[in-house]
Design an enzyme around this catalytic site. Structure first.
Site, mmCIF file in Angstrom:
data_model
loop_
_atom_site.group_PDB
_atom_site.id
_atom_site.type_symbol
_atom_site.label_atom_id
_atom_site.label_comp_id
_atom_site.label_asym_id
_atom_site.label_seq_id
_atom_site.Cartn_x
_atom_site.Cartn_y
_atom_site.Cartn_z
ATOM 1 N N ASN A 301 40.070 38.637 45.418
ATOM 2 C CA ASN A 301 40.711 37.612 45.732
ATOM 3 C C ASN A 301 41.866 37.334 44.746
ATOM 4 O O ASN A 301 41.873 37.486 43.546
ATOM 5 C CB ASN A 301 39.735 36.203 45.272
ATOM 6 N N ASP A 328 43.410 42.567 36.370
ATOM 7 C CA ASP A 328 42.456 41.562 36.892
ATOM 8 C C ASP A 328 41.349 42.314 36.988
ATOM 9 O O ASP A 328 40.356 42.098 38.024
ATOM 10 C CB ASP A 328 43.011 41.036 38.203
#
EC number: 3.5.2.3
Length: 445
Positions: A301, A328
């Site tokens: 995501n 991330d």
């Protein structure tokens, strides 16, 4: 003392680039000497003499304590800085913990990282923040943390930003969850502007999304899924640019995925709005087709999108619209990623492959110089988040990475607890030889 000699120093903070010797005394850089055509002995002698004049050390004392690293053929750069990692600690330490995450970071050349707050308990209280920072201080690298924007990341009530800053929070984010309530977001931005901190934003409006982690398009259709459309990101980027304009807040758009978002941020920067953006290596390397090859290992995501989006992200990094490359880093247990695509969690690990993918996809293909790549991975996140890191300077912290940009290595085993990455098993460029933090070797190949 530690002497690093014969390496090609690249320091984006100062623009310094050239053959050098770097002398470390304790946890600080004592001297930087450009050597040019000087041989090893002249460089070493010059640095030691100059250091002795500054510190009063005798020749015998210097020789007794001197350790040398020959960095010939290697790049000596500031220790890498990642403003967006998930160490899953506290609460989900079967995926990762602070110690294992720090080991993965050091192996990837990172000496400073900022942890996200989707933990249990969340980073919405001073006790949790103080606890993770105390444990992070024992890992050998510099571990920072965010504070959450809202209590329990529920998007309903703002945290006390002053208290969390006093506890050590360096930025604010509910990463993993967008702040859907516009009025709450505006109040959060006003508070962040007051305390002088950045709000880092996960920009995906859940009302647009049927199946998260996969782009709404051709690949999702082949898999019998609807996916996450680009409008989920674009709509929130537009909204939050407007809020930043009204409030004067400084915001970061995390892990940007859509070409339109890059354009919106570029225009906002030209307008003078204080907006920043980060891109992940997976978003500038892969497209939605990777889901067909790697399955849930390519689910994240926001999702991987089209080739046109990938190229727009690269162009954004190239022209400075996107100032930061952030991993991330999102570990998940093997059994979680082994679920069917719809049920599997989103996210991949990234600390150990970030520099390599930057070299392969951006430098070797001619989009960026190595100086430009390192700028996005060192001094830019440091300056944006107010962290004392990302530079090689006399008197500064001795945080460095030494790597061989043209030397390939095989990514066959991870230092992380998890290995949910499509890049496992690949041959990659940019072998990390040493990671040095506060003057101590924390990783050696």
């Amino acid at each position: 003392m530690l002497l690093i000699k014969n390496g090609q120093l690249i320091d984006p903070a100062s623009g310094l680039c050239g053959l050098c010797g770097v002398l470390v005394d304790g946890d600080r850089i004592a001297k930087i000497g450009m050597c040019g055509s000087l041989d090893d002995m002249a460089t070493e002698s010059m640095l030691l003499r100059e250091n002795e004049a500054n510190t009063g050390l005798t020749d015998a004392q210097s020789e007794d304590t001197l350790v040398s690293i020959d960095a010939a053929g290697c790049i000596v750069a500031p220790g890498l800085v990642d403003g967006h990692v998930h160490f899953r600690d506290p609460g989900f330490t079967y995926k990762e913990d602070i110690e294992s995450g720090a080991k993965a970071a050091a192996r990837g050349g990172f000496t400073s990282v900022v942890m996200m707050g989707n933990t249990d308990p969340h980073m919405d209280n001073t006790d949790t923040i103080k606890d993770v920072l105390e444990r992070g201080a024992k890992t050998g690298i510099n571990v920072y943390t965010c504070g959450n924007v809202t209590k329990n990341m529920a998007g309903k009530e703002l945290v006390n930003m002053d208290e969390l800053i006093d506890a050590g929070a360096v930025l604010f984010t509910d990463d993993g969850k967008p702040i859907v309530d516009e009025e709450l977001m505006e109040r959060a931005c006003k508070e962040a502007a007051r305390v002088g901190k950045v709000i880092s934003l996960h920009e995906e409006d859940p009302s647009f999304i049927t199946d998260n982690g996969i782009n709404a398009g051709e690949v999702a259709g082949k898999l019998g899924l609807v996916g996450s459309p680009r409008e989920a990101e674009i709509s929130m980027v537009k909204r939050d640019i407007d809020i930043a304009r009204r409030t004067g807040a400084s915001i970061t758009v995390q892990h940007i995925s859509a070409a339109e978002s890059v354009d919106l941020i570029r225009d906002a920067k030209r307008e003078g709005i204080s907006i920043h953006a980060e891109a992940t290596p997976h978003h500038f390397t892969l497209t939605e087709g990777a889901v067909l090859k790697y399955g849930a290992l390519a689910k994240m995501n926001p999702p991987l999108r089209l080739e046109s989006d990938r190229l727009a992200i690269i162009e954004g990094i190239k022209d400075g619209t996107i100032e930061m490359i952030a991993t991330d880093h999102a570990p998940h247990a093997r059994e979680e990623k082994a679920k069917d695509l719809k049920a599997a969690p989103s996210g991949i690990t990234g600390l150990e492959t970030s520099l390599a993918l930057g070299i392969r996809e951006l430098v070797d293909k001619g989009y960026l110089s190595l100086m430009d790549l390192l700028q996005a991975m060192t001094i830019n996140p440091s300056r944006i988040y107010g962290i004392d890191a990302g530079a090689i300077r006399e008197g500064g912290w001795a945080d460095m990475v030494i790597f061989a940009p043209g030397e390939e290595w095989s990514f066959v085993q991870s230092a992380s607890k998890s290995s949910n990455t499509p890049f496992l098993g690949e041959r990659l460029p940019g072998k990390i030889i040493y990671t040095i933090c506060r003057g101590k070797v924390v990783y050696k190949a």
